[in-house]
Write an enzyme that holds these catalytic residues in place. Sequence first.
Site, mmCIF file in Angstrom:
data_model
loop_
_atom_site.group_PDB
_atom_site.id
_atom_site.type_symbol
_atom_site.label_atom_id
_atom_site.label_comp_id
_atom_site.label_asym_id
_atom_site.label_seq_id
_atom_site.Cartn_x
_atom_site.Cartn_y
_atom_site.Cartn_z
ATOM 1 N N THR A 14 -7.459 61.399 12.976
ATOM 2 C CA THR A 14 -8.786 61.215 12.384
ATOM 3 C C THR A 14 -8.916 59.791 11.864
ATOM 4 O OG1 THR A 14 -8.746 63.533 11.772
ATOM 5 C CG2 THR A 14 -10.399 62.158 10.675
ATOM 6 N N SER A 56 1.652 46.153 13.038
ATOM 7 C CA SER A 56 2.850 46.632 13.733
ATOM 8 C C SER A 56 2.476 47.608 14.837
ATOM 9 C CB SER A 56 3.800 47.312 12.745
ATOM 10 O OG SER A 56 4.191 46.399 11.741
ATOM 11 N N HIS A 105 -4.946 43.989 6.072
ATOM 12 C CA HIS A 105 -4.456 43.565 4.749
ATOM 13 C C HIS A 105 -4.053 42.100 4.684
ATOM 14 C CE1 HIS A 105 0.086 43.581 5.000
ATOM 15 N NE2 HIS A 105 -0.164 44.271 6.083
ATOM 16 N N CYS A 148 15.402 38.609 4.428
ATOM 17 C CA CYS A 148 16.111 39.249 3.318
ATOM 18 C C CYS A 148 15.452 40.541 2.872
ATOM 19 C CB CYS A 148 16.241 38.296 2.140
ATOM 20 S SG CYS A 148 14.681 37.816 1.460
ATOM 21 N N SER A 195 -4.486 42.761 11.610
ATOM 22 C CA SER A 195 -4.203 43.683 10.523
ATOM 23 C C SER A 195 -5.100 43.366 9.332
ATOM 24 C CB SER A 195 -2.732 43.545 10.113
ATOM 25 O OG SER A 195 -2.473 44.349 8.990
HETATM 26 C C1 LIG Z 1 2.121 41.262 8.687
HETATM 27 C C2 LIG Z 1 2.359 40.962 10.114
HETATM 28 C C3 LIG Z 1 2.521 41.980 11.064
HETATM 29 C C4 LIG Z 1 2.565 43.436 10.661
HETATM 30 O O1 LIG Z 1 1.320 43.890 10.199
HETATM 31 P P1 LIG Z 1 1.259 45.271 9.354
HETATM 32 O O2 LIG Z 1 -0.195 45.555 9.246
HETATM 33 O O3 LIG Z 1 1.890 44.970 8.048
HETATM 34 O O4 LIG Z 1 1.987 46.287 10.143
HETATM 35 C C5 LIG Z 1 2.695 41.633 12.378
HETATM 36 N N1 LIG Z 1 2.697 40.343 12.767
HETATM 37 C C6 LIG Z 1 2.549 39.326 11.900
HETATM 38 C C7 LIG Z 1 2.525 37.930 12.397
HETATM 39 C C8 LIG Z 1 2.367 39.606 10.546
HETATM 40 O O5 LIG Z 1 2.230 38.598 9.681
#
Ligand SMILES: *Cc1c(COP(=O)(O)O)cnc(C)c1O
Length: 395
Positions: free
Chosen positions: A237, A71, A201, A324, A199
């Site tokens: 940091t 994000s 995760h 949702c 990202s």
């Molecule tokens: C999960 C996701 C995000 C947001 O990533 P975060 O690390 O959760 O902020 C943005 N774009 C797409 C396509 C995602 O799947």
Amino acid sequence: MFVYADNAATTKVRPAALRAFTEVAETYFGNPSSLHTAGQRAQEELTRCREKIARLLGAEPREIYFTSGGSESDNQAILSAAYAGARKGKKKIVSTAIEHHAVLHTLEKLKKEGFEVILLPVGTDGIVKAEDAAREIDENTCLVSVMLANNEIGTIQPVAEIGAVCREKKVPFHTDAVQAVGHIPVDVKTLGCDYLALSGHKFGAPRGVGALYVRKGAPLSSLIEGGAQERGKRAGTENLPAIAAMAAALEEAVNNLPAYTRKVTVLRDRLIEKLSAIPHCALNGDPKKRLCNNVSFCFEGIEGESLLLLLDEEGICASSGSACTSGSLDPSHVLLAIGRVHDVAHGSLRLTLSEETTEEEVDYIAEKVGYVVSYLRNMSPVWRDLTEGKRKYIL
Ligand SMILES: *Cc1c(COP(=O)(O)O)cnc(C)c1O
């Protein structure tokens, strides 16, 4: 049985990432901005992580900025390009109707500030056409933003083609590659992008860490003011253990990509085939031009939310892939964009697999989805109307 099939929402942390996290937290505990030895060692480790991530994306180390996740990366890229464009009098942004909210809501904010935002449509296959993007780009365009892979229906967009058009027309190009990195080959040069968001995760690193690739020379302004970290573009940091975990996770994911793709594609197609046997349902998005772990369906005559709750009772973690989460009853903008009507879009189910998913789990999911869908239909007044011919089937 417990089956985790929501890997597009987040992934389990890879053991290699967890090891890197612990090792770096213990060994390189200094603040990378400190001048003493502990700080300098941490700074060196930060450099090694940046080099590794850059290499895995085909970028230069100084083109990588660490952030808190997808994000933040999307926000920073879009706002930087938009405001740099506005300073030259260019206030038109071209994007798509199927972007993640991190992109769409940033564009809405810009719209309120006077930017013109064009959201390109997609076909029923869930894929945007590069020609449509090319047609919309004009001398007022300050940014094109097209995601690489969609988070709800998994469709892979022609980003390299759109990137080539943007290069030719000299228009800054951002791609939200959050669902793609670690899942399909990603090379910033091949994609021709100026900005790329990722990202950790989503590919086996912990939450709260991500990166933004910014092509050398592309404008970048900071969202967060403070210290001079990240070459003055992102204060705070550095979360070094998480960054090291992300580098380790990305390295493992990229090295494993051919085996992952081969294995998970077979499971995806097996699940799609089995679910397709349920009457009055449809796969969302192109059957092949999609992430190898994404299965997204709409079932007529049911509510996606009830489906999710009953599947959870059977031990299956899935998603409706819709809005949702925000507590709204609006159906997913992505499903509406591919032409699903409201009622049908409400009956959606997203199952996203991983390398750890087994054939046995896929068969279990298919069996339970079939069972729960017919259970819910038996109780649904809408379904009764359909079976009695008082309403027409759409799927
Ligand atoms: C999960 C996701 C995000 C947001 O990533 P975060 O690390 O959760 O902020 C943005 N774009 C797409 C396509 C995602 O799947």
